[in-house]
Design a protein around this motif. Structure first.
Motif, PDB file in Angstrom:
ATOM      1  N   ALA A 129       0.816  -1.219   0.000  1.00 34.77           N
ATOM      2  CA  ALA A 129       0.000   0.000   0.000  1.00 34.77           C
ATOM      3  C   ALA A 129       0.847   1.264   0.000  1.00 34.77           C
ATOM      4  N   ASN A 130       2.041   1.193   0.586  1.00 30.63           N
ATOM      5  CA  ASN A 130       2.891   2.386   0.687  1.00 30.63           C
ATOM      6  C   ASN A 130       3.921   2.465  -0.441  1.00 30.63           C
ATOM      7  N   GLY A 131       3.679   1.734  -1.522  1.00 33.68           N
ATOM      8  CA  GLY A 131       4.597   1.770  -2.664  1.00 33.68           C
ATOM      9  C   GLY A 131       4.672   3.143  -3.300  1.00 33.68           C
ATOM     10  N   ARG A 132       5.900   3.589  -3.573  1.00 32.34           N
ATOM     11  CA  ARG A 132       6.132   4.902  -4.195  1.00 32.34           C
ATOM     12  C   ARG A 132       6.716   4.699  -5.588  1.00 32.34           C
ATOM     13  N   GLN A 133       6.822   5.797  -6.319  1.00 36.11           N
ATOM     14  CA  GLN A 133       7.311   5.675  -7.690  1.00 36.11           C
ATOM     15  C   GLN A 133       8.698   5.034  -7.749  1.00 36.11           C
ATOM     16  N   LYS A 134       9.540   5.335  -6.763  1.00 38.81           N
ATOM     17  CA  LYS A 134      10.887   4.750  -6.770  1.00 38.81           C
ATOM     18  C   LYS A 134      10.832   3.222  -6.654  1.00 38.81           C
ATOM     19  N   ASP A 135       9.828   2.713  -5.927  1.00 39.30           N
ATOM     20  CA  ASP A 135       9.669   1.266  -5.791  1.00 39.30           C
ATOM     21  C   ASP A 135       9.226   0.646  -7.118  1.00 39.30           C
ATOM     22  N   ILE A 136       8.326   1.338  -7.782  1.00 37.86           N
ATOM     23  CA  ILE A 136       7.832   0.844  -9.076  1.00 37.86           C
ATOM     24  C   ILE A 136       8.928   0.929 -10.135  1.00 37.86           C
ATOM     25  N   ASP A 137       9.705   2.003 -10.095  1.00 38.10           N
ATOM     26  CA  ASP A 137      10.824   2.139 -11.042  1.00 38.10           C
ATOM     27  C   ASP A 137      11.843   1.016 -10.857  1.00 38.10           C
ATOM     28  N   LYS A 138      12.098   0.648  -9.605  1.00 40.23           N
ATOM     29  CA  LYS A 138      13.022  -0.465  -9.316  1.00 40.23           C
ATOM     30  C   LYS A 138      12.451  -1.772  -9.866  1.00 40.23           C
ATOM     31  N   LEU A 139      11.150  -1.978  -9.693  1.00 37.73           N
ATOM     32  CA  LEU A 139      10.483  -3.171 -10.208  1.00 37.73           C
ATOM     33  C   LEU A 139      10.610  -3.252 -11.731  1.00 37.73           C
ATOM     34  N   GLU A 149      12.863  -1.780 -13.636  1.00 36.70           N
ATOM     35  CA  GLU A 149      14.277  -2.017 -13.977  1.00 36.70           C
ATOM     36  C   GLU A 149      14.622  -3.500 -13.868  1.00 36.70           C
ATOM     37  N   GLU A 150      14.195  -4.119 -12.779  1.00 37.84           N
ATOM     38  CA  GLU A 150      14.449  -5.549 -12.578  1.00 37.84           C
ATOM     39  C   GLU A 150      13.684  -6.397 -13.584  1.00 37.84           C
ATOM     40  N   GLY A 151      12.453  -5.974 -13.876  1.00 40.98           N
ATOM     41  CA  GLY A 151      11.632  -6.714 -14.832  1.00 40.98           C
ATOM     42  C   GLY A 151      12.269  -6.785 -16.199  1.00 40.98           C
ATOM     43  N   ILE A 152      12.794  -5.656 -16.654  1.00 40.34           N
ATOM     44  CA  ILE A 152      13.459  -5.605 -17.965  1.00 40.34           C
ATOM     45  C   ILE A 152      14.785  -6.356 -17.923  1.00 40.34           C
ATOM     46  N   LYS A 153      15.544  -6.182 -16.850  1.00 38.75           N
ATOM     47  CA  LYS A 153      16.852  -6.840 -16.725  1.00 38.75           C
ATOM     48  C   LYS A 153      16.738  -8.362 -16.793  1.00 38.75           C
ATOM     49  N   TYR A 154      15.758  -8.917 -16.071  1.00 35.29           N
ATOM     50  CA  TYR A 154      15.623 -10.375 -15.982  1.00 35.29           C
ATOM     51  C   TYR A 154      14.586 -10.934 -16.953  1.00 35.29           C
ATOM     52  N   ASP A 155      13.911 -10.059 -17.689  1.00 36.93           N
ATOM     53  CA  ASP A 155      12.919 -10.474 -18.684  1.00 36.93           C
ATOM     54  C   ASP A 155      11.871 -11.410 -18.070  1.00 36.93           C
ATOM     55  N   PHE A 156      11.280 -10.958 -16.958  1.00 41.24           N
ATOM     56  CA  PHE A 156      10.243 -11.746 -16.310  1.00 41.24           C
ATOM     57  C   PHE A 156       8.999 -11.828 -17.187  1.00 41.24           C
ATOM     58  N   LYS A 157       8.105 -12.749 -16.846  1.00 40.32           N
ATOM     59  CA  LYS A 157       6.857 -12.886 -17.604  1.00 40.32           C
ATOM     60  C   LYS A 157       6.022 -11.615 -17.494  1.00 40.32           C
ATOM     61  N   SER A 158       5.884 -11.120 -16.254  1.00 37.38           N
ATOM     62  CA  SER A 158       5.103  -9.890 -16.065  1.00 37.38           C
ATOM     63  C   SER A 158       5.571  -9.148 -14.823  1.00 37.38           C
ATOM     64  N   SER A 174       7.754 -11.246  -4.881  1.00 36.33           N
ATOM     65  CA  SER A 174       8.415  -9.931  -4.853  1.00 36.33           C
ATOM     66  C   SER A 174       9.921 -10.083  -4.970  1.00 36.33           C
ATOM     67  N   ALA A 175      10.417 -11.302  -4.759  1.00 36.42           N
ATOM     68  CA  ALA A 175      11.871 -11.553  -4.801  1.00 36.42           C
ATOM     69  C   ALA A 175      12.253 -12.277  -6.085  1.00 36.42           C
ATOM     70  N   GLY A 176      11.759 -11.762  -7.200  1.00 36.10           N
ATOM     71  CA  GLY A 176      11.939 -12.441  -8.484  1.00 36.10           C
ATOM     72  C   GLY A 176      13.377 -12.827  -8.804  1.00 36.10           C
ATOM     73  N   ALA A 177      14.313 -11.896  -8.621  1.00 32.70           N
ATOM     74  CA  ALA A 177      15.705 -12.166  -8.964  1.00 32.70           C
ATOM     75  C   ALA A 177      16.297 -13.271  -8.097  1.00 32.70           C
ATOM     76  N   THR A 178      15.929 -13.288  -6.813  1.00 34.78           N
ATOM     77  CA  THR A 178      16.417 -14.317  -5.887  1.00 34.78           C
ATOM     78  C   THR A 178      15.965 -15.705  -6.306  1.00 34.78           C
ATOM     79  N   LEU A 179      14.744 -15.803  -6.845  1.00 33.28           N
ATOM     80  CA  LEU A 179      14.195 -17.102  -7.222  1.00 33.28           C
ATOM     81  C   LEU A 179      14.978 -17.764  -8.345  1.00 33.28           C
ATOM     82  N   LEU A 180      15.651 -16.960  -9.155  1.00 33.26           N
ATOM     83  CA  LEU A 180      16.386 -17.529 -10.281  1.00 33.26           C
ATOM     84  C   LEU A 180      17.624 -18.295  -9.831  1.00 33.26           C
ATOM     85  N   GLY A 181      18.051 -18.061  -8.589  1.00 28.28           N
ATOM     86  CA  GLY A 181      19.159 -18.808  -8.028  1.00 28.28           C
ATOM     87  C   GLY A 181      20.507 -18.235  -8.388  1.00 28.28           C
TER      88      GLY A 181
END
Length: 212
Positions: A14-24, A26-35, A205-212
């Motif tokens: 609920a307290n997510g800010r733009q910086k949190d979404i921007d980080k998400l 960045e990580e999404g594009i870097k790791y090419d997640f599904k969504s 929320s820990a997408g990158a960690t899950l990749l091992g």
């Protein structure tokens, strides 16, 4: 196995800010997640940022309680799609399910699926609040309504997904629907156990960690 494409990389606080979404993003594009799975108010922003990638925009509807009206869920869905959502994760009315009002639950899922047009609908049944019989009834309602996925959890209730939840759902849905395990999945080992049990998608929320 492209494990990155199993993952809906998630930020729903609920307290997510733009910086949190921007980080998400960045990580999404870097790791090419599904969504990337985000609250509806961020859909338009995230959709614009992801337009040159193949990472999808996923958002939540009737979240996290599921106890609002069907009409409000339909509006939320249509609004999210108009702003760029590719996938919809909706929460069922858990109380209605526990009252065995399966007609209500199935009709509501069907109505939201209709509002989704050609988009994927994942239906959150909140397994932490259900016994085994109720998990089976909920999973069957998702199949009967023609939705695409049964999703275990919001991650905002008493617990997240368990391997046992996924196995029970898989017994019911077979190949008629897919399964998204979500909530409390924090390691590569956790993810692999869910996939082995039958999960087709992982919400975390820990997408990158899950990749091992």
């Amino acid at each position: 196995m492209n494990l990155n494409k199993y993952i809906d990389h998630t930020f729903l606080k609920a307290n997510g800010r733009q910086k949190d979404i921007d980080k998400l993003i960045e990580e999404g594009i870097k790791y090419d997640f599904k969504s990337l799975c985000i609250n509806p108010s961020w859909v338009e922003y995230v959709s614009e940022k992801l337009k040159d990638s193949d990472v999808l925009v996923c958002t939540v509807i009737g979240f996290p309680l599921g106890a609002m009206t069907t009409e409000s869920k339909i509006f939320e869905t249509s609004d999210a799609i108009s702003k760029g959502a590719d996938e919809i994760d909706m929460v069922i009315n858990v109380g209605r399910l526990k009252d065995r009002d399966l007609d209500y639950v199935t009709k509501e899922i069907k109505a939201v699926k209709n509002a989704c047009q050609d988009r994927v609908l994942k239906v959150i049944i909140e397994t932490s609040l259900l016994d085994e019989e109720e998990i089976r009834l909920a999973a069957q309602a998702v199949v009967d309504a023609g939705a695409d996925f049964v999703k275990t959890s919001t991650g905002f209730s008493t617990r997240g997904a368990s391997v046992e939840d996924v196995k029970i759902i898989k017994e019911v849905v077979g190949d008629k629907a897919k399964i998204k395990a979500s909530g409390g999945i924090r390691s590569h080992e956790d993810m692999m156990k869910m996939i082995e049990a039958g999960a087709d998608r992982i919400g975390a929320s820990a997408g990158a960690t899950l990749l091992g």
